[in-house]
Every structure is written in structure tokens, then in C-alpha cells.
Design a protein around this motif. Structure first.
Motif, PDB file in Angstrom:
ATOM      1  N   ARG A 108     -13.386 -23.009  20.937  1.00  0.00           N
ATOM      2  CA  ARG A 108     -13.018 -21.625  21.262  1.00  0.00           C
ATOM      3  C   ARG A 108     -11.971 -21.094  20.286  1.00  0.00           C
ATOM      4  NH1 ARG A 108     -13.216 -23.759  26.533  1.00  0.00           N
ATOM      5  NH2 ARG A 108     -10.941 -23.913  26.648  1.00  0.00           N
TER       6      ARG A 108
ATOM      7  N   ALA B 289     -13.764 -20.383  16.943  1.00  0.00           N
ATOM      8  CA  ALA B 289     -14.684 -19.249  17.086  1.00  0.00           C
ATOM      9  C   ALA B 289     -13.919 -17.938  17.179  1.00  0.00           C
ATOM     10  CB  ALA B 289     -15.560 -19.448  18.326  1.00  0.00           C
ATOM     11  N   ASP B 290     -12.844 -17.913  17.953  1.00  0.00           N
ATOM     12  CA  ASP B 290     -12.044 -16.686  18.066  1.00  0.00           C
ATOM     13  C   ASP B 290     -11.409 -16.318  16.739  1.00  0.00           C
ATOM     14  OD1 ASP B 290     -12.702 -16.621  20.730  1.00  0.00           O
ATOM     15  OD2 ASP B 290     -10.780 -17.408  21.447  1.00  0.00           O
TER      16      ASP B 290
ATOM     17  N   GLN C 134     -12.525 -17.095  13.670  1.00  0.00           N
ATOM     18  CA  GLN C 134     -13.530 -16.629  12.728  1.00  0.00           C
ATOM     19  C   GLN C 134     -14.014 -15.224  13.074  1.00  0.00           C
ATOM     20  OE1 GLN C 134     -16.524 -19.720  12.766  1.00  0.00           O
ATOM     21  NE2 GLN C 134     -15.418 -20.986  11.290  1.00  0.00           N
ATOM     22  N   ALA C 135     -14.099 -14.944  14.374  1.00  0.00           N
ATOM     23  CA  ALA C 135     -14.526 -13.604  14.787  1.00  0.00           C
ATOM     24  C   ALA C 135     -13.508 -12.547  14.383  1.00  0.00           C
ATOM     25  CB  ALA C 135     -14.759 -13.568  16.295  1.00  0.00           C
ATOM     26  N   GLY C 136     -12.221 -12.897  14.405  1.00  0.00           N
ATOM     27  CA  GLY C 136     -11.177 -11.933  14.054  1.00  0.00           C
ATOM     28  C   GLY C 136     -10.602 -12.127  12.673  1.00  0.00           C
ATOM     29  N   ALA C 137     -11.232 -13.000  11.873  1.00  0.00           N
ATOM     30  CA  ALA C 137     -10.752 -13.303  10.513  1.00  0.00           C
ATOM     31  C   ALA C 137      -9.302 -13.777  10.537  1.00  0.00           C
ATOM     32  CB  ALA C 137     -10.911 -12.086   9.601  1.00  0.00           C
ATOM     33  N   ASP C 138      -8.963 -14.566  11.565  1.00  0.00           N
ATOM     34  CA  ASP C 138      -7.601 -15.082  11.701  1.00  0.00           C
ATOM     35  C   ASP C 138      -7.553 -16.541  11.238  1.00  0.00           C
ATOM     36  OD1 ASP C 138      -6.690 -12.689  12.825  1.00  0.00           O
ATOM     37  OD2 ASP C 138      -7.353 -13.301  14.828  1.00  0.00           O
TER      38      ASP C 138
ATOM     39  N   THR D 221     -20.784 -25.314  11.687  1.00  0.00           N
ATOM     40  CA  THR D 221     -20.516 -23.886  11.531  1.00  0.00           C
ATOM     41  C   THR D 221     -19.407 -23.644  10.518  1.00  0.00           C
ATOM     42  OG1 THR D 221     -21.167 -23.484  13.832  1.00  0.00           O
ATOM     43  CG2 THR D 221     -19.844 -21.788  12.764  1.00  0.00           C
ATOM     44  N   THR D 222     -18.362 -24.463  10.573  1.00  0.00           N
ATOM     45  CA  THR D 222     -17.233 -24.297   9.665  1.00  0.00           C
ATOM     46  C   THR D 222     -17.631 -24.604   8.230  1.00  0.00           C
ATOM     47  OG1 THR D 222     -15.739 -24.936  11.457  1.00  0.00           O
ATOM     48  CG2 THR D 222     -14.840 -24.966   9.231  1.00  0.00           C
TER      49      THR D 222
ATOM     50  N   HIS E 193     -19.438 -21.802   6.888  1.00  0.00           N
ATOM     51  CA  HIS E 193     -18.515 -20.681   6.669  1.00  0.00           C
ATOM     52  C   HIS E 193     -17.824 -20.794   5.310  1.00  0.00           C
ATOM     53  CE1 HIS E 193     -15.827 -17.424   7.873  1.00  0.00           C
ATOM     54  NE2 HIS E 193     -14.798 -18.165   7.500  1.00  0.00           N
TER      55      HIS E 193
END
Length: 254
Positions: A86, A89-90, A92-96, A154-155, A158
Motif C-alpha cells: 500500500r 502503490a500510494d 507511485q500514484a502520487g509521484a511521492d 511492478t517496481t 516502473h
């Protein structure tokens, strides 16, 4: 009409729900008992009594004290992997940057559950001395590692890693790194600050990305060298052909 008549009748839990609740109560009681007395010192009787069940409930749900402990390990490992998934995923979704949150996760595991790392070490030593348990332990931990492998896949995608980089291998390295840092923090908290796990993961993936770039460059250079060699061979062949061509016949004397 009475209030009792209006009350919605409470649904009885299904057999599966009751069994799941019993298992969870036994796991919770086992965690407390193991933390207090250690794996070797805790008895099935104490665990069952702490959960409010008979000894038979332990054996019917888990088969043995050892398998109960292995299930406890699997449950904790799965919780940690799910939280890490989590977090990433959070991020990557927010580019943080997920590093700070991963560091807090490590600190939470090391500081808020200080008895669990020693219990893991104790059971590992017990399993080494009882090899029949080693496969049971490995089998139970394959589930959390598969979750971690999915996250690593996934990473790796990425960061543009090569297909030859194994997500399974990176997942194994990551879990070993996490467990090692948790134990080291228990031994010497100052040596493992909150941000160290995040930094270590950044170093790992930076290294993977760098090796990917190096490998691509090497492949490209090898291709260029091959092409150059082919050109040289072709040129040499042409020169050889010219050198071996028959000379013009001499002019006849008048």
C-alpha cells in the motif's frame, strides 16, 4: 408493539465464520503467550487457556504448537508485506517518495512488537534442529514472498529494469534486508535510524537501474563492434580480391 419485537434478530455466525474466529483468538493468545514465555517455554495448555478454549481446539485448528507458530509467522509477514504494498502503490500514484513511509514501517515492526524478532530467531534455530519443520516453515512463507514478488515486479517495471532482473530474487533480498534491519535495530537502535530502510531500498533499485543501463550500453557496444568487424572483414576481402586480380598482359613487342 414492544421494542423487542422491532429489534432485528441477530444472525448466527456460519460454521466457517465461527472457525475463523476461533483460529484468530488462538493466534492472538499464542502471540501473547509466546512473547511472555518464548516458543520453547509456552505450552499448548497455556495457549488454549489464554484463548478460552480447550486443548483440542489448538490441535483441531493447527495440529501442533509448531504449526500454530508457523501460521503466526505467516500472518505477521503477510501483514507487513500488505502494508509495504500500500505504501509503494500510494507513493507511485502520487509521484511521492515511499522511503519515509517504509522507514516508519520498519520502526513500527522493530519498536512496537519487540518480542517477535527474537521469537523468529528462536523458532528458526528450533527448525534447523528439527528439519521436518523447515519445509513447513518455507511453505507458509511462500505466500507473503509471492505478494512481495508482485510488488517488486511492478517496481522493476516502473524503473525500466531489464527482463532478466528476477522479481523473485529481488523480493527475497528485500525480505531478508527488512528482517535483518529489524533485528539489528533491536540490538542497537541508533545504528538503524527510521530512514535507513528507505535509503537501502533506494540504493538497491539505483544499482539495478545502473546495471541495466550498463548492460544496455555493453550490448550496444558489442553490436557496434560486431558491425565494425563485419565492415573490416568486408574491406579486407575486397582488398584481397583486388590484390589477387590478374595483371594486364604485357604489350607485345613490335
Amino acid at each position: 408493539m414492544s421494542l423487542d419485537a422491532d429489534a432485528t434478530p441477530q444472525r448466527r455466525p456460519t460454521r466457517a465464520e465461527a472457525k475463523a474466529r476461533t483460529r484468530q483468538l488462538l493466534l492472538d493468545a499464542a502471540a501473547r503467550t509466546y512473547a511472555r514465555k518464548g516458543f520453547a517455554g509456552a505450552s499448548v495448555e497455556e495457549i488454549a487457556e489464554a484463548a478460552g478454549f480447550s486443548i483440542g481446539a489448538v490441535y483441531s485448528n493447527f495440529g501442533s504448537k509448531e504449526r500454530l507458530f508457523v501460521e503466526l509467522l505467516r500472518e505477521r509477514a503477510s501483514e507487513h508485506v500488505s502494508r509495504a504494498t500500500r505504501i509503494v502503490a500510494d507513493a507511485q500514484a502520487g509521484a511521492d517518495d515511499p522511503a519515509p513511509a517504509l522507514g516508519r514501517l520498519l520502526a513500527h515492526v522493530a519498536d512496537d512488537d519487540p518480542d517477535f524478532a527474537p521469537l523468529q530467531a528462536e523458532f528458526w534455530l528450533y527448525a534447523v534442529r528439527n528439519p521436518q519443520l523447515m519445509e513447513t516453515l518455507a511453505e507458509q512463507l511462500r505466500g507473503p514472498r509471492a505478494e512481495m514478488e508482485s510488488l517488486m515486479s511492478t517496481t522493476l517495471e516502473h524503473i525500466g529494469a531489464r527482463e532478466s532482473v528476477s522479481a523473485e530474487a529481488v523480493a527475497t533480498i528485500t525480505m531478508a534486508l527488512f528482517q535483518g534491519l529489524v533485528r539489528q535495530r533491536r540490538i542497537d537502535p541508533a545504528s538503524v535510524p527510521d530512514e535507513l530502510l528507505g535509503q537501502a531500498m533506494q540504493w538497491l533499485f539505483t544499482g539495478i537501474a545502473a546495471s541495466t543501463g550498463t548492460a544496455d550500453t555493453a550490448d550496444s557496444a558489442a553490436t557496434d563492434d560486431t558491425a565494425a568487424a563485419d565492415d573490416t572483414t568486408a574491406t579486407d576481402h575486397t582488398s584481397a580480391t583486388d590484390d589477387t586480380a590478374p595483371a594486364d598482359p604485357p604489350e607485345e613487342k613490335r
